[in-house]
Each structure stands twice: as C-alpha cells, then as structure tokens.
Scaffold this motif. Structure first.
Motif, PDB file in Angstrom:
ATOM      1  N   GLU A 163       1.248  -0.927   0.265  1.00 36.90           N
ATOM      2  CA  GLU A 163       0.071  -0.200   0.046  1.00 36.90           C
ATOM      3  C   GLU A 163       0.834   1.049  -0.131  1.00 36.90           C
ATOM      4  OE1 GLU A 163      -3.221  -0.381   2.593  1.00 36.90           O
ATOM      5  OE2 GLU A 163      -3.035   2.270   3.146  1.00 36.90           O
ATOM      6  N   ALA A 164       2.225   1.206   0.894  1.00 36.72           N
ATOM      7  CA  ALA A 164       2.701   2.468   0.607  1.00 36.72           C
ATOM      8  C   ALA A 164       3.213   2.185  -0.043  1.00 36.72           C
ATOM      9  CB  ALA A 164       3.620   2.017   1.917  1.00 36.72           C
ATOM     10  N   THR A 165       4.022   1.987  -0.674  1.00 37.57           N
ATOM     11  CA  THR A 165       4.612   1.561  -2.097  1.00 37.57           C
ATOM     12  C   THR A 165       3.423   2.732  -3.550  1.00 37.57           C
ATOM     13  OG1 THR A 165       5.626  -0.734  -2.251  1.00 37.57           O
ATOM     14  CG2 THR A 165       5.901   0.976  -4.330  1.00 37.57           C
ATOM     15  N   GLU A 166       2.114   2.313  -3.639  1.00 38.75           N
ATOM     16  CA  GLU A 166       1.469   2.054  -4.057  1.00 38.75           C
ATOM     17  C   GLU A 166       0.817   4.030  -4.001  1.00 38.75           C
ATOM     18  OE1 GLU A 166       0.215   1.265  -6.784  1.00 38.75           O
ATOM     19  OE2 GLU A 166       1.375  -0.821  -6.679  1.00 38.75           O
ATOM     20  N   LYS A 167       1.112   4.056  -2.719  1.00 44.75           N
ATOM     21  CA  LYS A 167       0.898   5.612  -2.527  1.00 44.75           C
ATOM     22  C   LYS A 167       1.779   6.813  -2.741  1.00 44.75           C
ATOM     23  CE  LYS A 167      -1.669   5.815   2.517  1.00 44.75           C
ATOM     24  NZ  LYS A 167      -1.732   5.406   4.294  1.00 44.75           N
ATOM     25  N   ARG A 168       3.075   6.156  -2.963  1.00 44.70           N
ATOM     26  CA  ARG A 168       4.545   7.199  -2.924  1.00 44.70           C
ATOM     27  C   ARG A 168       3.879   7.803  -4.196  1.00 44.70           C
ATOM     28  NH1 ARG A 168       8.735   3.903  -1.660  1.00 44.70           N
ATOM     29  NH2 ARG A 168       8.433   3.360  -3.693  1.00 44.70           N
ATOM     30  N   TYR A 169       3.249   6.216  -5.679  1.00 45.30           N
ATOM     31  CA  TYR A 169       3.264   6.018  -6.961  1.00 45.30           C
ATOM     32  C   TYR A 169       1.969   6.909  -6.948  1.00 45.30           C
ATOM     33  CZ  TYR A 169       5.893   2.520  -8.280  1.00 45.30           C
ATOM     34  OH  TYR A 169       6.494   1.317  -8.772  1.00 45.30           O
ATOM     35  N   ILE A 170       0.907   7.370  -6.525  1.00 39.88           N
ATOM     36  CA  ILE A 170      -0.077   8.180  -6.885  1.00 39.88           C
ATOM     37  C   ILE A 170       0.368   9.401  -5.756  1.00 39.88           C
ATOM     38  CG2 ILE A 170      -2.414   8.812  -5.755  1.00 39.88           C
ATOM     39  CD1 ILE A 170      -2.842   6.085  -5.118  1.00 39.88           C
ATOM     40  N   ASN A 171       1.340   9.517  -5.714  1.00 41.61           N
ATOM     41  CA  ASN A 171       1.768  11.153  -5.199  1.00 41.61           C
ATOM     42  C   ASN A 171       2.582  11.701  -5.618  1.00 41.61           C
ATOM     43  OD1 ASN A 171       0.338  11.820  -2.433  1.00 41.61           O
ATOM     44  ND2 ASN A 171       1.449  10.929  -1.056  1.00 41.61           N
ATOM     45  N   THR A 172       3.451  10.939  -6.447  1.00 42.89           N
ATOM     46  CA  THR A 172       3.727  11.226  -7.260  1.00 42.89           C
ATOM     47  C   THR A 172       3.558  11.839  -8.711  1.00 42.89           C
ATOM     48  OG1 THR A 172       5.602   9.613  -6.689  1.00 42.89           O
ATOM     49  CG2 THR A 172       6.244  11.013  -8.591  1.00 42.89           C
ATOM     50  N   ILE A 173       2.297  11.025  -9.378  1.00 42.78           N
ATOM     51  CA  ILE A 173       1.392  11.434 -10.299  1.00 42.78           C
ATOM     52  C   ILE A 173       1.033  13.069  -9.684  1.00 42.78           C
ATOM     53  CG2 ILE A 173      -1.027  11.219 -11.527  1.00 42.78           C
ATOM     54  CD1 ILE A 173       1.531   9.472 -12.396  1.00 42.78           C
ATOM     55  N   ILE A 174       0.253  13.532  -9.009  1.00 43.63           N
ATOM     56  CA  ILE A 174      -0.779  14.547  -8.310  1.00 43.63           C
ATOM     57  C   ILE A 174       0.612  15.310  -8.436  1.00 43.63           C
ATOM     58  CG2 ILE A 174      -1.707  15.234  -6.723  1.00 43.63           C
ATOM     59  CD1 ILE A 174      -2.889  12.691  -6.092  1.00 43.63           C
ATOM     60  N   THR A 175       1.553  15.576  -7.823  1.00 47.39           N
ATOM     61  CA  THR A 175       2.962  16.068  -7.474  1.00 47.39           C
ATOM     62  C   THR A 175       2.933  16.602  -8.969  1.00 47.39           C
ATOM     63  OG1 THR A 175       4.346  14.935  -6.124  1.00 47.39           O
ATOM     64  CG2 THR A 175       2.909  16.418  -4.883  1.00 47.39           C
ATOM     65  N   ARG A 176       3.254  16.201 -10.183  1.00 40.66           N
ATOM     66  CA  ARG A 176       3.922  16.606 -10.877  1.00 40.66           C
ATOM     67  C   ARG A 176       2.782  17.526 -11.690  1.00 40.66           C
ATOM     68  NH1 ARG A 176       8.638  12.500 -11.335  1.00 40.66           N
ATOM     69  NH2 ARG A 176       9.012  13.525  -9.056  1.00 40.66           N
ATOM     70  N   TYR A 177       1.431  16.983 -11.726  1.00 39.13           N
ATOM     71  CA  TYR A 177       0.294  17.571 -12.348  1.00 39.13           C
ATOM     72  C   TYR A 177       0.034  18.669 -11.779  1.00 39.13           C
ATOM     73  CZ  TYR A 177      -0.305  13.977 -16.151  1.00 39.13           C
ATOM     74  OH  TYR A 177      -0.434  13.072 -16.973  1.00 39.13           O
ATOM     75  N   ALA A 178       0.370  19.052 -10.377  1.00 42.23           N
ATOM     76  CA  ALA A 178       0.247  19.954  -9.886  1.00 42.23           C
ATOM     77  C   ALA A 178       1.354  20.888 -10.770  1.00 42.23           C
ATOM     78  CB  ALA A 178       0.204  19.907  -8.081  1.00 42.23           C
ATOM     79  N   MET A 179       2.292  20.467 -10.515  1.00 39.83           N
ATOM     80  CA  MET A 179       4.005  21.173 -11.125  1.00 39.83           C
ATOM     81  C   MET A 179       3.542  21.998 -12.524  1.00 39.83           C
ATOM     82  SD  MET A 179       6.816  19.949  -8.791  1.00 39.83           S
ATOM     83  CE  MET A 179       7.125  18.205  -9.381  1.00 39.83           C
ATOM     84  N   ALA A 180       2.709  21.023 -13.018  1.00 42.06           N
ATOM     85  CA  ALA A 180       2.530  21.337 -14.558  1.00 42.06           C
ATOM     86  C   ALA A 180       1.339  22.038 -14.624  1.00 42.06           C
ATOM     87  CB  ALA A 180       2.065  20.483 -15.257  1.00 42.06           C
ATOM     88  N   TYR A 181       0.726  22.545 -14.104  1.00 48.36           N
ATOM     89  CA  TYR A 181      -0.222  23.251 -14.021  1.00 48.36           C
ATOM     90  C   TYR A 181      -0.726  24.237 -13.052  1.00 48.36           C
ATOM     91  CZ  TYR A 181      -1.771  20.271 -17.980  1.00 48.36           C
ATOM     92  OH  TYR A 181      -1.738  20.183 -19.298  1.00 48.36           O
ATOM     93  N   PRO A 182       0.312  24.813 -12.392  1.00 49.59           N
ATOM     94  CA  PRO A 182       0.342  25.832 -10.880  1.00 49.59           C
ATOM     95  C   PRO A 182      -1.580  26.741 -10.345  1.00 49.59           C
ATOM     96  CG  PRO A 182       1.494  26.633 -12.921  1.00 49.59           C
ATOM     97  CD  PRO A 182       0.872  25.221 -13.707  1.00 49.59           C
TER      98      PRO A 182
END
Ligand code: ADP
Ligand code: MG
Length: 590
Positions: A163-182
């Motif tokens: 679960e912790a690994t999947e959570k990390r993947y999810i966080n990575t995705i979300i932060t990447r999009y948050a950066m691409a769309y400030p």
C-alpha cells in the motif's frame, strides 16, 4: 478452441491492462480528463493506496447527459476527429480509452453535469457492465469514483505493490500535475489526511515549495532559456527550477520533465540534465529538477505509448542540447551568485602584503569591516602586482571564487593545508589539479590563440576502427582543444600537436587518445566537457607526490580563480573548510 470474436468486455479488460497498470494510472487518467475539461480546481481522495477508492472531482465543463454512456465506451473521445489532429493536440487525452479501461476493471460511479444543462447524470458500472443510470442534481463538473480496482482481474490485484508503494506512486503523479498546472488548485487527501494543497495562483514556485519544502527550494535556481528557431531547427523554451550542486538526491526520481504541459518519462532527456551537472556533483548523486519543455506541437509525437508517458521528438538532439544548456547556465550562474553571497557574510578583514609571489603573507584581524565585494577587490589590487605572473598575462583576470589562501604545508603527500580569512582549508591536490586542468582545457575552446605543443616527429596511435571513427568525426573540436590529429588509415591517427598542458605527457599519448575516443562516443553533445575531464584526470598530479611550497602556492592561486573550485570534474570534493568557529568549538573556546 475454435476461433471466436472476443466480447467487448473482454477486449476492454485486455486493453485496460495496457493503460491501467496500477492505481496511480487511474489517478493520472482522471486528472488528465479534469484538466482537459478546463477545471480550475481538482480534488482527489484516495483510500488504501487506491485499492478501495479513488475519487477525482473537478469543476470543469462536465459531460452532456446524452453522451455519458458513450464516454464510457472504448475509443470514444471528444478530443480527436482525424489522425491529422494528432499533430496539433492541445489536450492531454485523445485515445478515448481511459474511462472504458478503468470501468472494465473496477466499480465506477460517474456523476456529472454539463455547464449548459440544468440537470446532471449519475451512472454506475461494474466490470464494464452498466448497472444504473439516472438524472440527478449536481454542480457543474464531474466526480468520478473508482472502487474495488482490479476486483475482476485477480492477476493484476496480486501484482499490486505494498500500500505504501502505491501511495507513493499516486503522490508522485499528483505532484507532477500540480507542478505542470500551477494555475489549477489541487487538493489531495490519502486516507482522509491532506497530502497536498496548492493555491492555483499560477506560480510554479508556489507549487514547488509545497512539494519539496522551503529549505530545499532555497537551493533551487530558476531556468529560463529560449533557443530561437534557426536552420530549420524549431524554437525550444526551457523553464522551471533546478537544484544548485549543493542540493542532491541519491536517485533520479526527483527529476521531472514536462513537454507542453504533459509529464513525460524520457531517460535520454533525464540524462541531459544529469550531465549538465557533470563535474559539479559527485557521481551517483542526482539533482532535483522540474523542467518544462515547450515546442510546437508538430515537433512531438505523443502517440507512441498507451499511457502517453513517453513521447517522440522530431529532433531529439535539439531538445537534449537546449535542456542541457539551459540547466548548465542556470546552475553555473546561480552557483556563482550564491558563493559571492557567502563571502559577504564572512566577517574578517584580510591584510595582505605580498612581498614575493610565493610567500604572500596573510594576516587576520578581527576588524569587523566585513569582506564585502568592494573590500575584497581592494585586496585584489594589492595582490595583483605580484600575482600577475601567475595568470595568463594576455587574458583578462578571472574573478575570484575563493578568498586568498596561504599555504601552510602538505599532509600525507596528498592534501594541501591552507589558511584563509575564515579558517582552515584542506585541499585534495589531485582533485584540485584536475579541476584547474579541466577549466584550462575548456578555456581553449574560446581562445583561438591558445598555445599548442608541436610534436616534432609526429607520433602515431593505433585504435579500434570505432574509436578512430569517433575521433575523426570530431577533429575540428579536438583541434580547438589543442589536439592536432590527422587520420592515417582506418585505425591509425597521427598526432601532430597537443595542448601545452600535455607537453611532458607525450609518452602517454596512446592511452590518452584511447580514453578520449571512448568519451567522445558517449558524451554527445557536451563533448568538450567530456574530453576536458578525461585529459584532466589522466594528467592531474597524483596523490603521493610531494610538492614544493612553490608548486602548492601556484596551484592554490589558480584554484582561487576556478569557476567551480569546490568539486573536481568527476564530482569529488576538492576542499574541506574548517571555520574559525568550528575550530574554536572543537577546542572549547566557543
Ligand atoms: P480521452 O480523454 O482520451 O478522450 P477518456 O476515456 O479519458 O478519453 O474520456 C472519454 C471522454 O469523456 C473525453 O473525451 C471527454 O469528452 C469525456 N470526459 C471524461 N472525463 C471528463 C471530465 N472530467 N470532464 C468532462 N468530460 C470528461
Ligand atoms: Mg482521458
């Protein structure tokens, strides 16, 4: 078995395998849909690493009631009509596969209201099969809830990571999009705890601070480079943030690349960034970088991978070079600014009386007239009379990057001990010399009159056909670096001249040229840097050599004006500084 057409549900399940690898893939597709629908706020809730629930809500356009069912079938999209459209895509999605794929392997509830309609729609599917559809009151926008992901594909379920690994993947995705769309507000919670909340005010810096923290952000520099189009090469803009060499990570996962707002994974371009740091950070260490590449849409093919995470460029070398140059410029400039700032903080005044060039005598006193920029240039003035002969008399004097140091002695035939205005310095002689040689060789690239040492009886070297070919392709550049080579048959080269620094190393020519041929091959397009580093490391003074105090002083004077006096070209540390404060503390005086 006889041949039969697969049912649509089975086809979707198979297709889903490509698009939806893990919970994070669902999150990615849903965020992309929300962004394509022009949402200005996106809210994401995750339970149990996405296994139990993934819910993405947006305030975008919504889906018209009569199209909701269609949106959930395969190859249904509002973003693409003809294959030609692929060349001018402005949306993140275009394959029309995400919603149907997600629906095929989970229980989906979609609630949406189109902005031109009064009433919304709610639709429920299980494993791709329609369970229920009904009109419902809802705000403009779309809420997509995905439950029990992979409930009907046990193989996939088993392959899910902890679960912790999947959570990390999810966080990575979300932060990447948050950066691409400030300019979009992202609010994300995992197991009801908020993990990211951006303001959506359009400033990339705001988002980067949220993601990496204020302290790390202070060590980031802004990248902003535009390469204009010329000779049929497209214009490329690179922008974003990249870390100073003093901030590194143990892996490359914090290097994020975006092309026209799309997060991509590209090992070559990632390497371009890492290479921009060559000589500045240790090998095995990696920068943090958030970089946006903007090129015209017909320069990239986004349709090469089902998850759209990889793209293909029409002129990849162009992008590679632009990225590397942009980053390199930002960090060398930023690094220098930071170091100057550190000098201003040192609170000693240096009194320098240089009676003779080898024994410059430095007195320290605690006058609090700080060593500001002006003060130190005054000292340089006093230095210069005796110091000029150490510098290239024709060239302009290079700016100081270290305070003046006085050599105290040598330890273990390896380290030089020196004293400076702010304490004591230990200098690795091999690393320092490699740095000096590296910068000298690189300067040749800019200097047409650099001295070349002629080899009277022009020696020949024998190489493999590949190695010889690599060198041949780069003869003009090698020539500029002072290495005069001529081809003489497919595997033989004649050496007519070498850089002055190599004058007494001609017995090493064979191995030197062999190693240059090796890096020339690997190091496109920063060939100059790679060759300079190779030369520097091959001929630098080795540890174990006893140095006279004159030799040490010469070396230190040159190091003081190197652009990057802190790290060798291969990333090793050149100097360790023990401040007056540190020493006082060690001795219990502080
Ligand atoms: P694609 O994004 O490649 O078009 P999807 O399967 O992801 O394919 O979505 C299918 C269609 O459903 C989209 O083209 C879009 O018209 C509509 N859609 C999906 N999600 C949303 C959303 N959040 N807001 C508005 N429309 C959406
Ligand atoms: Mg989509």
């Amino acid at each position: 078995m006889t041949i039969e057409r697969l049912s649509d549900i089975v086809i979707s399940q198979i297709a889903a395998g490509e698009v939806i690898e893990r919970p994070a893939s669902v999150v990615k597709e849903l965020i992309e849909n929300a962004l394509d629908a022009e949402a200005s706020a996106i809210q994401i809730s995750i339970l149990e690493g996405g296994k139990r629930l993934i819910r993405v809500s947006d305030n975008g356009t919504g889906i018209p009631a009569d199209q909701v069912e269609l949106a959930l079938t395969r190859h249904a999209t509002s973003k693409l009509r003809t294959a030609d459209d692929l060349n001018r895509l402005l949306t993140l999605g275009f394959r029309g596969e995400a919603l149907s794929s997600i629906a095929a392997v989970s229980r989906v509830t979609l609630t949406t209201r189109h902005r031109d309609e009064q009433i919304g729609t709610e639709i429920q599917l299980e494993g791709g099969a329609l369970i229920r559809q009904q009109p419902i009151g809802a705000p403009t926008g779309t809420v997509l809830s995905v439950e029990s992901l992979f409930f009907n594909t046990p193989a996939r379920l088993r392959f899910m990571k902890k679960e912790a690994t999947e959570k990390r993947y999810i966080n990575t995705i979300i932060t990447r999009y948050a950066m691409a769309y400030p300019d979009v507000r992202f609010v994300c919670e995992q197991d009801r705890r908020e993990v990211l909340h951006t303001v959506g005010r359009g400033q990339l810096a705001d988002v980067v601070v949220k993601v990496i923290g204020v302290d790390a952000f202070k060590k980031m520099v802004e990248v902003n480079a535009l390469e204009e189009s010329r000779n049929q090469m497209p214009s490329v803009r690179i922008s974003g943030y990249t870390s100073l060499p003093s901030l590194t990570r143990g892996d490359r996962t914090q290097i994020a690349l975006f092309v026209n707002g799309r997060w991509i994974q590209d090992s070559k371009l990632t390497y371009a960034i890492i290479q921009a740091y060559s000589g500045l950070i240790p090998t095995e260490r990696y920068p943090i970088a958030i970089l946006m590449i903007e090129v015209s849409t017909d320069e990239v093919d986004v349709n090469v991978h089902p998850t759209k995470a990889e793209v293909r460029f029409r002129q990849p070398e162009r992008i590679f070079a632009a990225l590397q140059r942009g980053v390199r410029e930002a960090i060398t400039q930023g690094n220098f600014d930071q170091r100057r700032f550190e000098h201003v903080r040192s609170s000693y005044t240096i009194e320098t009386t240089a009676h003779d060039s080898w024994n410059s005598h430095i007195q320290l006193d605690l006058d609090l007239q700080a060593t500001t920029g002006e003060a130190s240039s005054e000292h340089e003035g006093r230095f210069s009379a005796s110091e000029t002969d150490l510098q290239n008399p024709n060239g302009p004097k290079k700016p100081r990057t270290l305070p003046p140091l006085r050599v105290v002695g040598q330890v273990g035939a390896m380290y030089i001990v020196a004293e400076g205005p702010a304490g004591m310095y230990l200098i690795d002689q091999n690393a320092a010399h490699a740095r000096i040689l590296y910068e000298t060789v690189l300067e040749r690239l800019q200097d047409e009159h650099a001295q070349v040492h002629d080899i009277p009886n022009s020696e020949t070297v024998e190489l493999s056909p590949d190695a010889a070919h690599n060198l041949e392709r780069n003869l003009p550049l090698l020539n500029k670096l002072g290495l005069r080579l001529e081809t003489f048959g497919p595997t033989t080269l004649i050496v007519r001249g070498v850089p002055q620094e190599l004058a007494d190393k001609t017995h090493q020519l064979q191995s030197l040229i062999q190693s240059i041929a090796d890096v020339v091959f690997e190091a496109q397009p920063e060939i100059g840097e790679a060759i300079a580093a190779t030369i520097a490391h091959q001929i630098a003074l080795k540890a174990g050599q006893i140095l006279s105090s004159e030799q040490m002083t010469t070396m230190i004077r040159q190091l003081e004006r190197c652009k990057q006096p802190h790290t060798a070209p291969d990333g090793r540390t050149i100097l360790i500084h023990l401040s007056g404060d540190q020493l006082a503390r060690e001795f219990g005086r502080g």
